[in-house]
Scaffold this active site. Sequence first.
Site, mmCIF file in Angstrom:
data_model
loop_
_atom_site.group_PDB
_atom_site.id
_atom_site.type_symbol
_atom_site.label_atom_id
_atom_site.label_comp_id
_atom_site.label_asym_id
_atom_site.label_seq_id
_atom_site.Cartn_x
_atom_site.Cartn_y
_atom_site.Cartn_z
ATOM 1 N N GLU A 1 0.795 -11.858 -2.849
ATOM 2 C CA GLU A 1 -0.664 -11.995 -2.798
ATOM 3 C C GLU A 1 -1.335 -11.734 -4.155
ATOM 4 O O GLU A 1 -2.524 -11.999 -4.329
ATOM 5 C CB GLU A 1 -1.256 -11.051 -1.742
ATOM 6 C CG GLU A 1 -1.283 -9.579 -2.101
ATOM 7 C CD GLU A 1 0.041 -8.851 -1.937
ATOM 8 O OE1 GLU A 1 0.053 -7.617 -2.099
ATOM 9 O OE2 GLU A 1 1.057 -9.513 -1.647
ATOM 10 N N HIS B 1 4.977 -8.530 -4.123
ATOM 11 C CA HIS B 1 3.607 -8.782 -3.697
ATOM 12 C C HIS B 1 3.190 -10.215 -4.017
ATOM 13 O O HIS B 1 2.563 -10.464 -5.049
ATOM 14 C CB HIS B 1 2.650 -7.843 -4.436
ATOM 15 C CG HIS B 1 2.757 -6.404 -4.085
ATOM 16 N ND1 HIS B 1 1.903 -5.788 -3.197
ATOM 17 C CD2 HIS B 1 3.603 -5.444 -4.528
ATOM 18 C CE1 HIS B 1 2.217 -4.509 -3.099
ATOM 19 N NE2 HIS B 1 3.243 -4.275 -3.895
ATOM 20 N N CYS C 1 6.235 -5.307 0.397
ATOM 21 C CA CYS C 1 6.352 -3.977 -0.207
ATOM 22 C C CYS C 1 6.277 -2.886 0.864
ATOM 23 O O CYS C 1 7.226 -2.701 1.612
ATOM 24 C CB CYS C 1 5.299 -3.789 -1.300
ATOM 25 S SG CYS C 1 5.669 -2.405 -2.412
ATOM 26 N N GLY D 1 0.860 -1.178 0.000
ATOM 27 C CA GLY D 1 0.000 0.000 0.000
ATOM 28 C C GLY D 1 0.894 1.225 0.000
ATOM 29 O O GLY D 1 1.947 1.242 -0.625
ATOM 30 N N GLU D 2 0.503 2.259 0.711
ATOM 31 C CA GLU D 2 1.295 3.482 0.827
ATOM 32 C C GLU D 2 1.814 3.573 2.259
ATOM 33 O O GLU D 2 1.056 3.789 3.202
ATOM 34 C CB GLU D 2 0.426 4.698 0.472
ATOM 35 C CG GLU D 2 1.087 6.029 0.720
ATOM 36 C CD GLU D 2 2.483 6.125 0.119
ATOM 37 O OE1 GLU D 2 3.433 6.416 0.887
ATOM 38 O OE2 GLU D 2 2.635 5.895 -1.099
ATOM 39 N N SER D 3 3.119 3.392 2.413
ATOM 40 C CA SER D 3 3.693 3.258 3.757
ATOM 41 C C SER D 3 3.495 4.505 4.608
ATOM 42 O O SER D 3 3.254 4.400 5.819
ATOM 43 C CB SER D 3 5.183 2.912 3.675
ATOM 44 O OG SER D 3 5.909 3.936 3.016
ATOM 45 N N ILE E 1 5.825 -3.277 -7.418
ATOM 46 C CA ILE E 1 5.034 -2.082 -7.697
ATOM 47 C C ILE E 1 5.534 -0.956 -6.801
ATOM 48 O O ILE E 1 5.330 -0.982 -5.587
ATOM 49 C CB ILE E 1 3.532 -2.331 -7.447
ATOM 50 C CG1 ILE E 1 3.031 -3.520 -8.278
ATOM 51 C CG2 ILE E 1 2.724 -1.067 -7.765
ATOM 52 C CD1 ILE E 1 1.608 -3.933 -7.953
ATOM 53 N N ARG E 2 6.208 0.020 -7.391
ATOM 54 C CA ARG E 2 6.837 1.102 -6.604
ATOM 55 C C ARG E 2 7.560 0.512 -5.403
ATOM 56 O O ARG E 2 7.440 0.974 -4.266
ATOM 57 C CB ARG E 2 5.788 2.126 -6.147
ATOM 58 C CG ARG E 2 5.155 2.924 -7.265
ATOM 59 C CD ARG E 2 4.181 3.951 -6.715
ATOM 60 N NE ARG E 2 4.870 4.938 -5.883
ATOM 61 C CZ ARG E 2 4.262 5.718 -5.001
ATOM 62 N NH1 ARG E 2 2.960 5.613 -4.800
ATOM 63 N NH2 ARG E 2 4.933 6.591 -4.298
ATOM 64 N N ARG F 1 12.967 3.449 -0.017
ATOM 65 C CA ARG F 1 11.609 3.549 -0.563
ATOM 66 C C ARG F 1 11.640 3.793 -2.080
ATOM 67 O O ARG F 1 12.530 4.456 -2.589
ATOM 68 C CB ARG F 1 10.835 4.702 0.087
ATOM 69 C CG ARG F 1 10.521 4.515 1.543
ATOM 70 C CD ARG F 1 9.862 5.761 2.125
ATOM 71 N NE ARG F 1 8.478 5.909 1.705
ATOM 72 C CZ ARG F 1 8.034 6.849 0.878
ATOM 73 N NH1 ARG F 1 8.878 7.717 0.334
ATOM 74 N NH2 ARG F 1 6.758 6.920 0.575
#
Length: 213
Positions: free
Chosen positions: A183, A181, A82, A50-52, A140-141, A111
Amino acid sequence: MVSAPVVGVLALQGDVREHRAVLEQQGARTVAVRRPEELAGVDGLVLPGGESTTIAKLADRWGLLEPLRTAVRSGLPAYGSCAGMILLADRLLDAPADQQTIGGLDATVRRNAFGRQVDSFESEVDVAGLPGGPVHAVFIRAPWVEEAGPGVQVLGRVSGGPADGRIVAVRQGDVVATSFHPELTGDTRMHRFFVDLVRERRGGRRPASEETR
């Protein structure tokens, strides 16, 4: 009959549903963790992608950040994918000056190390301790581990390309983290690895992956 291990998934933002589905396929019972009282009843914890920065700010706002830190320091098995890797890191690079982490992983994590969203990619990664060949990894990023402390076992590195050799999977005791990821791919081996770790820790046994090292 031994009850299923209870694995919490930090449910403030990110790939919560996807992680819960795969964990339950591996025989775990899952709960969404948004409050300290929900954290208290779990045998293990997954920190999703997600967005840390958003996850850390929400955890702090909802009074969950310190309980998370205490739980991981006290030996609660934790797996971060991630953004979860970023949250578990003791040290960050290329992060906002005020970004907080849960910690527990003696590593310096960079990051967005592979670039922006448009630079997301897929690759094959050999992960130590996982039978069956390389893991198909989705980045992903994604972050990577810039530097791992002496107690951190490197489980996987990128092979080939401009990021060749970069560390993307690690373990320190009961803390596991990947840049990718699992999942999202249909490959359940990372989740199985973590559920087995949780199950065996709950039973007071060393995981087989440690016994064979």
